[in-house]
Design an enzyme around this catalytic site. Structure first.
Site, PDB file in Angstrom:
ATOM      1  N   PHE A 198       0.832  -1.200   0.000  1.00 11.19           N
ATOM      2  CA  PHE A 198       0.000   0.000   0.000  1.00 11.19           C
ATOM      3  C   PHE A 198       0.869   1.254   0.000  1.00 11.19           C
ATOM      4  O   PHE A 198       1.879   1.315   0.711  1.00 11.19           O
ATOM      5  CB  PHE A 198      -0.865   0.068   1.271  1.00 11.19           C
ATOM      6  CG  PHE A 198      -1.814  -1.064   1.481  1.00 11.19           C
ATOM      7  CD1 PHE A 198      -3.126  -0.996   1.037  1.00 11.19           C
ATOM      8  CD2 PHE A 198      -1.403  -2.203   2.170  1.00 11.19           C
ATOM      9  CE1 PHE A 198      -4.005  -2.048   1.265  1.00 11.19           C
ATOM     10  CE2 PHE A 198      -2.279  -3.248   2.405  1.00 11.19           C
ATOM     11  CZ  PHE A 198      -3.585  -3.168   1.955  1.00 11.19           C
ATOM     12  N   ASP A 199       0.444   2.258  -0.748  1.00 15.70           N
ATOM     13  CA  ASP A 199       0.922   3.609  -0.526  1.00 15.70           C
ATOM     14  C   ASP A 199       0.241   4.128   0.738  1.00 15.70           C
ATOM     15  O   ASP A 199      -0.733   3.529   1.220  1.00 15.70           O
ATOM     16  CB  ASP A 199       0.570   4.467  -1.742  1.00 15.70           C
ATOM     17  CG  ASP A 199       1.008   5.927  -1.596  1.00 15.70           C
ATOM     18  OD1 ASP A 199       2.035   6.172  -0.921  1.00 15.70           O
ATOM     19  OD2 ASP A 199       0.331   6.798  -2.156  1.00 15.70           O
ATOM     20  N   GLY A 200       0.740   5.233   1.275  1.00 14.40           N
ATOM     21  CA  GLY A 200       0.165   5.773   2.498  1.00 14.40           C
ATOM     22  C   GLY A 200      -0.898   6.834   2.251  1.00 14.40           C
ATOM     23  O   GLY A 200      -2.099   6.575   2.357  1.00 14.40           O
ATOM     24  N   PHE A 315      -1.218  -0.786  -4.322  1.00 14.10           N
ATOM     25  CA  PHE A 315      -2.192   0.301  -4.437  1.00 14.10           C
ATOM     26  C   PHE A 315      -1.509   1.658  -4.290  1.00 14.10           C
ATOM     27  O   PHE A 315      -0.762   1.876  -3.331  1.00 14.10           O
ATOM     28  CB  PHE A 315      -3.264   0.181  -3.348  1.00 14.10           C
ATOM     29  CG  PHE A 315      -4.056  -1.092  -3.394  1.00 14.10           C
ATOM     30  CD1 PHE A 315      -5.161  -1.220  -4.227  1.00 14.10           C
ATOM     31  CD2 PHE A 315      -3.712  -2.169  -2.584  1.00 14.10           C
ATOM     32  CE1 PHE A 315      -5.897  -2.395  -4.258  1.00 14.10           C
ATOM     33  CE2 PHE A 315      -4.450  -3.348  -2.606  1.00 14.10           C
ATOM     34  CZ  PHE A 315      -5.544  -3.455  -3.451  1.00 14.10           C
TER      35      PHE A 315
END
Length: 358
Positions: A198-200, A315
């Site tokens: 995941f991106d943040g 993502f």
């Protein structure tokens, strides 16, 4: 990489629909799917689970009737795997382990195939699922209507599609969703451990900090994060999906299998660790969520790191990160959420070109 257009649609005629409905029955399953209210439900469109590019071209170039005729003539020929295929297989591998540890539990992944395709296409889809030995018992075939309205009824935790318009519609309805891209050549991934990256900002977290960066630049962003490092970030659209993964991870931890857990999660962010990482980690801790690995890249490209991680899915809210990941062979998904999307739209209007996937 590709992510394009609408799922093929047709209301069909009643006779065709009824005829097809009599045979739209999968082979007898060896195990029952969990009840939707107990499961972690992943809805995937047919065009990300399987490669349907040839059929899409027939529809676009020759029309609906020729498309339906082609599908009927080729219904015994299975589709080849699409970008979501390895992800779905990894979900099934996790389910196998969960059933071994918790035979009576329904806290499992449940995959729902969603499409607004003609019912006749369902025959070929079922044949393909059986050919590849996938456990997909729930179909949502809407005969020309958008499937988005059904996602909440399925208790959907994540929706994956090749259609960016449907993904935006799902996000507006409060459902975690992303547009999936297919790299030209997909990196080989684990068959026994599900890996999700995941991106943040604007993915797990809100776009609050991204707004500061877009409006005032990098220095003001660092100042803002330092001043607010003890103020928790609000949640982003995929926080709930990470939460669901964490819930299943804890079931393995409870059986002493932390070091052999078949689910592994990654935070891959452009944030810097020292200047802006504290707030992100404190927010995750406050939510009671564990990330197995956190990579703070300080603006460096994400593609090389993702090539090392080899996730089944990644993502990100920014297309250039998605494109960079796909170029390195990672199956990447665009989450069209937050201020970055409005910036892209404004630039698109100014340049009379589109950076959105077609």
């Amino acid at each position: 990489m590709t992510a394009s257009g609408q799922d093929l649609t047709s209301s069909g005629n009643r006779a065709h629909w009824e005829e097809a409905s009599t045979v739209l029955k999968p082979s007898t399953p060896t195990r029952k799917p969990p009840k939707p209210e107990n499961a972690i439900t992943i809805c995937v469109s047919a065009r990300v689970l399987f490669n349907m590019e040839k059929e899409q071209l027939i529809y676009e170039q020759q029309g609906l009737e020729e498309y339906v005729r082609y599908q009927v003539e080729h219904e015994t020929q299975p589709f080849s795997p699409g970008p979501a295929f390895s992800f779905v297989k990894a979900l099934e591998a996790v389910n196998t382990r969960l059933r071994e540890l918790y035979p009576e539990s329904e806290e499992l992944f449940d995959v729902v195939l969603t499409t607004n395709n003609h019912a006749y296409v369902g025959l070929r889809l079922i044949n393909t699922i059986n050919h590849h030995q996938l456990f997909v018992e729930r179909f949502c075939m809407t005969g020309g209507n958008s499937p988005i309205g059904y996602l909440k009824a399925y208790h959907t935790n994540l929706y994956l599609s090749a259609d960016p318009d449907k993904v935006r519609e799902a996000l507006e309805a409060g459902i975690a969703a992303a547009t999936m891209f297919a790299p030209e050549k997909m990196t080989e991934v684990s068959e026994t451990q599900l890996r999700v990256a995941f991106d943040g900002d604007a993915v797990l977290f809100s776009d609050e900090s991204e707004r500061i960066y877009k409006a005032h630049g990098l220095d003001k962003f660092f100042e803002h994060e330092k001043a607010h490092e003890n103020k928790l970030l609000d949640h982003g659209p995929l926080k709930g999906f990470l939460e669901a993964l964490g819930k299943l991870q804890k079931k393995f931890y409870g059986k002493g299998q932390r070091m052999d857990c078949p689910i592994r999660t990654y935070l891959v962010t452009a944030r810097s660790a020292a200047s802006s990482g504290t707030r992100a980690l404190k927010t995750l801790r406050s939510w009671g969520l564990e990330i197995d690995e956190a990579l703070f890249l300080a603006g460096a490209p994400k593609g090389p790191m993702l090539e090392k991680i080899r996730p089944h899915i990644f993502f990100d809210d920014q297309l250039f990160h998605v494109e960079g990941a796909a170029e390195m062979g990672t199956v990447a998904c665009h989450v069209p959420y937050g201020i970055s999307q409005r910036v892209v739209k404004r630039e698109t209007h100014d340049n009379e070109t589109s950076s959105a996937p077609k």
